[in-house]
Design an enzyme around this catalytic site. Structure first.
Site, PDB file in Angstrom:
ATOM      1  N   LYS A   1       0.833  -1.209   0.000  1.00  0.00           N
ATOM      2  CA  LYS A   1       0.000   0.000   0.000  1.00  0.00           C
ATOM      3  C   LYS A   1       0.870   1.263   0.000  1.00  0.00           C
ATOM      4  O   LYS A   1       0.650   2.177  -0.788  1.00  0.00           O
ATOM      5  CB  LYS A   1      -0.927   0.020   1.237  1.00  0.00           C
ATOM      6  CG  LYS A   1      -1.872  -1.175   1.320  1.00  0.00           C
ATOM      7  CD  LYS A   1      -2.848  -1.044   2.472  1.00  0.00           C
ATOM      8  CE  LYS A   1      -2.219  -1.046   3.850  1.00  0.00           C
ATOM      9  NZ  LYS A   1      -1.620  -2.343   4.265  1.00  0.00           N
TER      10      LYS A   1
ATOM     11  N   ARG B   1      -9.729   0.724   8.734  1.00  0.00           N
ATOM     12  CA  ARG B   1      -9.360  -0.650   9.065  1.00  0.00           C
ATOM     13  C   ARG B   1     -10.473  -1.385   9.782  1.00  0.00           C
ATOM     14  O   ARG B   1     -10.324  -2.571  10.104  1.00  0.00           O
ATOM     15  CB  ARG B   1      -8.140  -0.629   9.978  1.00  0.00           C
ATOM     16  CG  ARG B   1      -6.812  -0.918   9.269  1.00  0.00           C
ATOM     17  CD  ARG B   1      -5.747  -0.820  10.328  1.00  0.00           C
ATOM     18  NE  ARG B   1      -4.500  -1.453  10.051  1.00  0.00           N
ATOM     19  CZ  ARG B   1      -3.433  -0.836   9.557  1.00  0.00           C
ATOM     20  NH1 ARG B   1      -3.493   0.409   9.192  1.00  0.00           N
ATOM     21  NH2 ARG B   1      -2.301  -1.490   9.423  1.00  0.00           N
TER      22      ARG B   1
ATOM     23  N   ARG C   1      11.981  -5.536   5.026  1.00  0.00           N
ATOM     24  CA  ARG C   1      11.865  -4.179   4.482  1.00  0.00           C
ATOM     25  C   ARG C   1      12.472  -3.094   5.373  1.00  0.00           C
ATOM     26  O   ARG C   1      12.551  -3.238   6.578  1.00  0.00           O
ATOM     27  CB  ARG C   1      10.414  -3.867   4.119  1.00  0.00           C
ATOM     28  CG  ARG C   1       9.497  -3.654   5.289  1.00  0.00           C
ATOM     29  CD  ARG C   1       8.064  -3.461   4.802  1.00  0.00           C
ATOM     30  NE  ARG C   1       7.174  -3.184   5.906  1.00  0.00           N
ATOM     31  CZ  ARG C   1       5.881  -2.959   5.801  1.00  0.00           C
ATOM     32  NH1 ARG C   1       5.291  -3.006   4.618  1.00  0.00           N
ATOM     33  NH2 ARG C   1       5.151  -2.702   6.863  1.00  0.00           N
TER      34      ARG C   1
ATOM     35  N   ARG D   1      11.056  -0.658  10.887  1.00  0.00           N
ATOM     36  CA  ARG D   1       9.970  -0.495  11.858  1.00  0.00           C
ATOM     37  C   ARG D   1      10.061  -1.555  12.944  1.00  0.00           C
ATOM     38  O   ARG D   1      10.294  -2.723  12.641  1.00  0.00           O
ATOM     39  CB  ARG D   1       8.617  -0.617  11.140  1.00  0.00           C
ATOM     40  CG  ARG D   1       8.262   0.624  10.355  1.00  0.00           C
ATOM     41  CD  ARG D   1       7.054   0.425   9.488  1.00  0.00           C
ATOM     42  NE  ARG D   1       5.942  -0.235  10.157  1.00  0.00           N
ATOM     43  CZ  ARG D   1       4.735  -0.366   9.627  1.00  0.00           C
ATOM     44  NH1 ARG D   1       4.493   0.132   8.420  1.00  0.00           N
ATOM     45  NH2 ARG D   1       3.772  -0.968  10.269  1.00  0.00           N
TER      46      ARG D   1
ATOM     47  N   ARG E   1      -0.622  -8.764  13.283  1.00  0.00           N
ATOM     48  CA  ARG E   1      -1.206  -7.751  12.393  1.00  0.00           C
ATOM     49  C   ARG E   1      -2.065  -8.411  11.316  1.00  0.00           C
ATOM     50  O   ARG E   1      -3.113  -7.902  10.936  1.00  0.00           O
ATOM     51  CB  ARG E   1      -0.085  -6.897  11.771  1.00  0.00           C
ATOM     52  CG  ARG E   1       0.535  -5.949  12.811  1.00  0.00           C
ATOM     53  CD  ARG E   1       1.919  -5.456  12.410  1.00  0.00           C
ATOM     54  NE  ARG E   1       1.921  -4.650  11.218  1.00  0.00           N
ATOM     55  CZ  ARG E   1       3.014  -4.418  10.479  1.00  0.00           C
ATOM     56  NH1 ARG E   1       4.182  -4.946  10.816  1.00  0.00           N
ATOM     57  NH2 ARG E   1       2.941  -3.662   9.419  1.00  0.00           N
TER      58      ARG E   1
HETATM   59  P1  AMP Z   1       0.565   0.480   9.179  1.00  0.00           P
HETATM   60  O1  AMP Z   1       1.722   1.401   9.033  1.00  0.00           O
HETATM   61  O2  AMP Z   1      -0.611   0.912   8.363  1.00  0.00           O
HETATM   62  O3  AMP Z   1       0.945  -0.957   8.955  1.00  0.00           O
HETATM   63  O4  AMP Z   1       0.092   0.581  10.709  1.00  0.00           O
HETATM   64  C1  AMP Z   1       0.965   0.214  11.766  1.00  0.00           C
HETATM   65  C2  AMP Z   1       0.169   0.030  13.065  1.00  0.00           C
HETATM   66  O5  AMP Z   1      -0.484   1.265  13.411  1.00  0.00           O
HETATM   67  C3  AMP Z   1      -0.962  -0.990  12.987  1.00  0.00           C
HETATM   68  O6  AMP Z   1      -0.499  -2.313  13.234  1.00  0.00           O
HETATM   69  C4  AMP Z   1      -1.899  -0.485  14.082  1.00  0.00           C
HETATM   70  O7  AMP Z   1      -1.395  -0.811  15.364  1.00  0.00           O
HETATM   71  C5  AMP Z   1      -1.798   1.021  13.933  1.00  0.00           C
HETATM   72  N1  AMP Z   1      -2.778   1.572  12.962  1.00  0.00           N
HETATM   73  C6  AMP Z   1      -2.510   2.199  11.776  1.00  0.00           C
HETATM   74  N2  AMP Z   1      -3.628   2.590  11.145  1.00  0.00           N
HETATM   75  C7  AMP Z   1      -4.655   2.194  11.936  1.00  0.00           C
HETATM   76  C8  AMP Z   1      -6.074   2.271  11.829  1.00  0.00           C
HETATM   77  N3  AMP Z   1      -6.657   2.834  10.754  1.00  0.00           N
HETATM   78  N4  AMP Z   1      -6.815   1.755  12.833  1.00  0.00           N
HETATM   79  C9  AMP Z   1      -6.249   1.193  13.926  1.00  0.00           C
HETATM   80  N5  AMP Z   1      -4.919   1.058  14.096  1.00  0.00           N
HETATM   81  C10 AMP Z   1      -4.110   1.545  13.115  1.00  0.00           C
END
Ligand code: AMP
Length: 221
Positions: free
Chosen positions: A12, A87, A126, A160, A171
């Protein structure tokens, strides 16, 4: 206005970067916003930190407030790419209300379909440039010259903390339980287009571009 939907590691963020460059769209990544909040140690960051490390979702009202603030701040942007938001079903409904309030409408929900088995591999390798944020991968996309960013020449990179095999599994479980079920919500609105996220990065970009181009052809003169 589009949503990129797919499990962690589906690509994404990578695709959002290329859409931003080509179309001037603004990427809204709640993951990036939360990481920034954790880094500065704000109240939201303190709340989110442990949940993110565990691979669990942050509460809906927290992420929706972040999105609302950014939509208002960037009100004049030509369009947005939502990356990692919504999400949950509650977030999808909040987003609809926010967009309606700003007179905006969603054009597409692009689902990046991937083979879950490959994701742990993809994610655990990554890393990104610490300066310009260009994304790399140990095996699939190493920098041309080892240790030097292809884009800006920086020699500093970051990984990360939640990109490890154990957290990735949590996740993925959250994605399956809470995020994948929002697809029918958008299917009912005929907004979903499915793209093969296992293809090469350039082919995925091309498939997304084709979806956006079909808009231009069908738009009224
Ligand atoms: P991402 O960078 O999108 O993979 O998000 C990393 C982490 O941030 C996720 O595993 C969640 O803990 C939190 N997170 C990011 N976006 C959301 C969302 N829209 N709703 C809830 N938690 C989120």
């Amino acid at each position: 206005m589009l949503i990129l939907l797919g499990p962690p590691g589906a690509g994404k963020g990578t695709q959002a970067q290329s859409l931003m460059t080509k179309h001037g769209l603004v990427q809204l990544s709640t993951g990036d916003m939360l990481r920034a909040a954790v880094k500065v140690g704000s109240e939201i960051g303190r709340q989110a930190d442990a949940l993110m490390k565990a691979g669990a979702l942050v509460p809906d009202e927290v992420v929706t407030a972040l999105i609302e603030a950014r939509l208002e701040f960037e009100a004049h942007a030509p369009g947005f790419i939502f990356d990692g938001y919504p999400r949950t079903r509650a977030q999808a409904e909040s987003l609809d209300a926010l967009l309606a309030k700003h007179g905006m409408k969603l054009d597409h929900v692009i689902e990046l379909a991937v083979d879950e088995e490959a994701l742990v591999d993809r994610i655990s390798g990554r890393f990104t440039c610490a300066k310009c944020n260009e994304g790399y991968h140990d095996r699939f996309k190493p920098p041309g010259q080892e240790g030097v960013c292809d884009v800006c020449g920086s020699t500093e990179f970051k990984r990360r903390p939640d990109d490890n095999a154990e957290t990735v599994r949590a996740r993925l479980a959250e994605y399956r339980a809470k995020t994948a079920p929002i697809l029918p919500y958008y299917e009912a609105k005929s907004l979903v287009a499915r793209v093969d996220g296992m293809a090469d990065i350039a082919d995925v970009t091309e498939a997304i571009e084709a979806i956006l181009a079909s808009d231009a052809q069908t738009a009224p003169a």
